[in-house]
Design a protein around this motif. Structure first.
Motif, PDB file in Angstrom:
ATOM      1  N   LYS A 135       0.925  -1.344  -0.028  1.00 46.77           N
ATOM      2  CA  LYS A 135      -0.266  -0.006   0.081  1.00 46.77           C
ATOM      3  C   LYS A 135       0.857   1.484   0.154  1.00 46.77           C
ATOM      4  O   LYS A 135       0.663   2.163  -0.415  1.00 46.77           O
ATOM      5  N   VAL A 143      -7.768   3.346  -3.175  1.00 49.18           N
ATOM      6  CA  VAL A 143      -7.570   4.329  -4.253  1.00 49.18           C
ATOM      7  C   VAL A 143      -6.930   5.620  -3.236  1.00 49.18           C
ATOM      8  O   VAL A 143      -6.650   6.633  -3.885  1.00 49.18           O
ATOM      9  N   LYS A 144      -7.128   5.604  -1.482  1.00 44.00           N
ATOM     10  CA  LYS A 144      -6.876   5.896  -0.995  1.00 44.00           C
ATOM     11  C   LYS A 144      -4.980   6.861  -0.501  1.00 44.00           C
ATOM     12  O   LYS A 144      -4.933   7.937  -1.376  1.00 44.00           O
ATOM     13  N   PHE A 145      -4.632   5.833  -0.904  1.00 45.03           N
ATOM     14  CA  PHE A 145      -2.835   5.474  -0.601  1.00 45.03           C
ATOM     15  C   PHE A 145      -2.799   6.940  -2.291  1.00 45.03           C
ATOM     16  O   PHE A 145      -1.428   7.528  -2.182  1.00 45.03           O
ATOM     17  N   ALA A 168     -10.099   2.884  -9.539  1.00 38.25           N
ATOM     18  CA  ALA A 168     -11.437   3.781  -9.008  1.00 38.25           C
ATOM     19  C   ALA A 168     -12.784   3.409 -10.154  1.00 38.25           C
ATOM     20  O   ALA A 168     -13.805   3.016  -9.182  1.00 38.25           O
ATOM     21  N   PHE A 171     -12.089   2.455  -1.796  1.00 33.88           N
ATOM     22  CA  PHE A 171     -11.587   3.421  -1.022  1.00 33.88           C
ATOM     23  C   PHE A 171     -10.007   3.449  -0.012  1.00 33.88           C
ATOM     24  O   PHE A 171      -9.100   4.412  -0.471  1.00 33.88           O
ATOM     25  N   ARG A 172     -10.049   2.455   0.120  1.00 44.66           N
ATOM     26  CA  ARG A 172      -8.357   1.663   1.241  1.00 44.66           C
ATOM     27  C   ARG A 172      -6.988   2.002  -0.238  1.00 44.66           C
ATOM     28  O   ARG A 172      -6.267   2.165  -0.139  1.00 44.66           O
ATOM     29  N   ARG A 227       1.565   5.238  -3.081  1.00 43.31           N
ATOM     30  CA  ARG A 227       1.287   6.621  -2.798  1.00 43.31           C
ATOM     31  C   ARG A 227       1.819   7.515  -3.655  1.00 43.31           C
ATOM     32  O   ARG A 227       2.754   7.588  -3.922  1.00 43.31           O
ATOM     33  N   PHE A 257      -3.956   8.953  -3.712  1.00 42.75           N
ATOM     34  CA  PHE A 257      -4.045  10.365  -3.467  1.00 42.75           C
ATOM     35  C   PHE A 257      -3.618  11.468  -2.804  1.00 42.75           C
ATOM     36  O   PHE A 257      -3.413  12.204  -2.552  1.00 42.75           O
ATOM     37  N   TYR A 258      -2.099  10.675  -1.524  1.00 42.36           N
ATOM     38  CA  TYR A 258      -1.187  10.461  -1.415  1.00 42.36           C
ATOM     39  C   TYR A 258      -0.551  11.792  -1.810  1.00 42.36           C
ATOM     40  O   TYR A 258      -0.237  11.303  -3.205  1.00 42.36           O
TER      41      TYR A 258
END
Lengths: 239, 498
Positions: free
Chosen positions: B367, B437-439, B385, B434-435, B371, B441-442
């Protein structure tokens, strides 16, 4: 590594096995209730034997009535050979000078093996026999020849062609019969016998080389295939 | 249906073309490979869509192979269910072929991949088109062995050990299935699905046969709790292979289960096992989603998501079971299940392809290595996504239509208790999507290593598949109408809804 650990421990495995025993008993008792003379299609096979081009019912079912099954099965065998080559593409394990004793034995045995295979293939038309058995005999001869250092398996295009010959001829006959009669694997007119013979002889040849490939790849000392299937260390290379 | 312009022998074309392509690509010289592969993939897809168009226009088709006809010979058969599976395989097959043409770097991998991949395609099409219980077994072998060989191609210790486990499970499943077929034949003397209808007795022999058939197929479909082999095998395979396994291969054994339990064995099978399959499916949804939430590697998250989504497929059994209320709503659950298989194939194929592109570019897929990819690999992250929209069943995606139809059918047949499960599963899916895709967008870490160049077709194939999964929701009328052709229900929700 997380993915390679055992899924379940030893105690759980034993418990699972004990838990499955009653199911096994139930299954066995159910199998015991199979009628002594189960219904089958023997009468219908016998009724259509005259149209099959052969006189042995097993060959009629395998190569004509249910020839499609056999076509896909020969593709499965080919796939096994392809898979072994994909996993272990290196050179053959059995390289080196011809082994004097084995080579001598082979000189005596090879003609007999080829004759036997040819007979079994031909006999498939009227008694038990056919491509699978003939291919197994030929394959045994090839394995012996490879152990004796007489034959070297070289995973090149020539070998690819030998492995795929059986399925290629079977598919070719299928497409040809489709063009002729409008039905896949409906051998036109009285060509049944010759179509079956062509398929069986090429399939026997391919099966023999597929068996040789499987043997050779599994015994290659440095392949990932042999090390992943056995936990013992690979054997030392032949002197 | 005799017709001068169309022979039922066309049913054999989607099987013959990929088989010829496999032979051609193995036997011809390597210089011709690209041409043979392109021709094989396009030809197979065209053949599949010709059969789809014909069945959509004129109803189910049957072809007697060798001219013998059942029970002596083997018949090919296509109805709405078969042709939709065929079309799904055609779309995914073309996408996987295109992706694979840019994925493999070594000549040796390309030489191994193509013949085995076309044999896998042959096996899938042959399975979706056969009408014979034993022929199913042969096609399952073709699929199982080629799938194992493709997983093992990766070559590393993780992939090899996953492949060997997959092989053992697949063999065990085949053995159980084969035992079941033998018991069915011993009792009925028939193998053709139409001839078998209603022939299997209620006694212990019939029950044993069904138990063996069902357990064998569940093991191959990886329904909880027989799913343990799936995450390592699907996540350690090369990306195009992961896509094929999750999108197509698990659907093959599911198809046999669906076909036989609503056809040949509907008298015996469904009433007894329908609720059990539903409960196992529900547990799979929960367990697979929770596992996906806790994984640290992208490909493992996606593989556990397959465990959960396979669970949804099985919810159709209790809802569409005879006696569970009005036949029109049952047919809606049946169509919903098929539609879910289609949209999951496109979405999951897209996810594994995007993950493969990321793995190729970054070299890892844990994960933290994700980033900053939102700005560095926007196409692949978009594919993840957009495919995620369908996996978590948001409108207007195909996944939404499928799960909405299933939910309505469950409530209308008086089985409201499946509804909270489906909604909960959707929320959990949103959690793991979401988890993922979340990384991405960091912010890009300060000393992030440069990315390896990725062939553009890898990223864009994933995006196109993801858009197909999304668009299936907007273009759902045609597939739903086709799914209703030959559906085993006296009344049909779709024709009544019009």
């Amino acid at each position: 590594m997380a993915e390679t650990r055992a899924y379940i421990g030893r105690t759980q495995r034993v418990m699972l096995a004990i838990g499955l025993l009653p199911l096994l008993a139930a299954l066995l008792s159910a199998i015991g209730s199979v009628p002594a003379r189960p219904p089958n299609l023997a009468a219908q096979v016998a009724a259509r034997m005259g149209d099959s081009g052969v006189t042995h019912p097993l060959t009629a079912v395998l190569l004509n009535f249910r020839g499609y099954d056999t076509m896909l099965e020969i593709a499965v065998l080919w796939l096994a050979g392809l898979g072994a080559l994909a996993l272990a593409p290196g050179p053959s394990a059995q390289r080196g000078r011809p082994h004097p004793v084995l080579a001598g034995l082979l000189r005596v045995l090879a003609p007999a093996l080829v004759m036997t295979a040819g007979y079994i293939l031909w006999a498939g038309g009227f008694r038990p026999g056919g491509a699978f058995q003939a291919g197994a005999v030929l394959g045994a001869g090839l394995v012996l020849a490879s152990l004796g250092g007489v034959v070297h398996l070289d995973p090149a295009r020539g070998l690819q062609c030998l492995l795929g010959l059986g399925v290629a001829v079977f598919t070719g006959v299928a497409v040809w019969s489709w063009a002729q009669t409008g039905e896949l694997l409906h051998y036109p007119g009285t060509t049944d016998k010759w179509a079956i013979l062509a398929i069986e002889s090429m399939a026997a040849l391919s099966i023999a080389f597929i068996l040789l490939t499987l043997f050779d790849r599994l015994t290659s000392p440095s392949t990932s295939l042999s090390t992943s299937l056995s936990s013992s260390p690979p054997p030392p290379p032949a002197a | 249906m005799p017709d001068a312009g169309f022979s039922s022998a066309w049913l054999a074309a989607p099987i013959a073309v990929p088989l010829l392509a496999a032979i051609g690509v193995a036997l011809l010289s390597a210089r011709l490979r690209a041409g043979v592969c392109a021709l094989g993939a396009v030809g197979t897809a065209v053949a599949s869509f010709v059969v789809l168009a014909r069945v959509a226009a004129a109803g189910p088709l049957r072809h007697n192979l060798g001219g013998w006809g059942a029970p002596l010979g083997i018949d090919l058969f296509a109805d709405g269910l078969s042709v939709l599976m065929l079309a799904m395989t055609a779309v995914l097959g073309c996408a996987i072929s295109l992706y694979a043409s840019g994925y493999f770097e070594h000549a040796r991998e390309r030489q191994s991949f193509w013949p085995i991949w076309f044999l896998l395609w042959t096996g899938l099409n042959a399975l979706f088109l056969t009408a014979d219980l034993f022929n199913f077994y042969v096609t399952l072998e073709l699929i199982g062995i080629s799938a194992v060989a493709l997983v093992a191609m990766e070559g590393g210790p993780v992939a090899l050990s996953a492949a060997v486990r997959y092989l053992f499970m697949a063999m065990l499943g085949s053995l159980a299935y084969m035992g079941g077929v033998a018991l069915v034949y011993a009792q009925t003397g028939a193998l053709d699905l139409a001839l078998l209808e209603g022939r299997l007795g209620e006694g212990p022999l019939g029950q044993a046969a069904l138990a063996l058939l069902i357990v064998g197929l569940l093991a191959k479909t990886a329904l909880f709790p027989l799913h343990l082999w799936l995450p390592p095998a699907h996540s350690s395979a090369p990306a195009p292979v992961s896509a094929a396994l999750s999108a197509l291969v698990v659907k093959a054994s599911f198809y046999i289960l669906l076909r036989t339990s609503f056809g040949a064995f509907s008298d015996n099978a469904l009433a007894a096992v329908g609720p059990i399959l539903g409960i196992l499916g529900g547990l799979a949804v929960l367990w697979g989603s929770l596992q996906a939430l806790t994984q640290d590697r992208l490909k493992l998250m996606i593989a556990y998501s397959t465990v959960a989504q396979v669970g949804y497929l099985f919810l159709l059994f209790p809802v569409a079971m005879p006696g569970a209320g009005d036949a029109a709503w049952q047919s809606k659950a049946w169509i919903a299940g098929i539609f879910h298989a289609l949209s999951h194939a496109a979405a999951k194929g897209a996810m594994f392809m995007a993950a493969g592109a990321i793995l190729h570019a970054v070299g890892r897929d844990d994960k933290n290595s994700l980033r900053g990819l939102g700005e560095r690999m926007p196409v692949s992250v978009s594919a993840l996504a957009v495919a995620g929209i369908s996996i978590m069943a948001l409108p207007p995606s195909g996944g939404f239509i499928a799960k909405w139809m299933l939910l309505v059918a469950a409530v209308r047949t008086g089985q409201w208790w499946w509804a909270p499960l489906m909604i909960g599963g959707g929320l959990l899916a949103a959690g793991y999507v979401f988890r993922m895709v979340k990384f991405a967008f960091y912010a890009t870490p300060a000393h992030a290593p440069p990315l390896h160049a990725v062939p553009r077709r890898l990223e864009y194939t994933a995006l196109v598949l993801a858009l197909i999964a999304l668009g299936l929701g907007l273009a759902s009328v045609f597939p739903i109408a086709v799914a209703a052709i030959g559906a085993p229900f006296p009344e049909n929700w779709f024709t009544e809804a019009l």
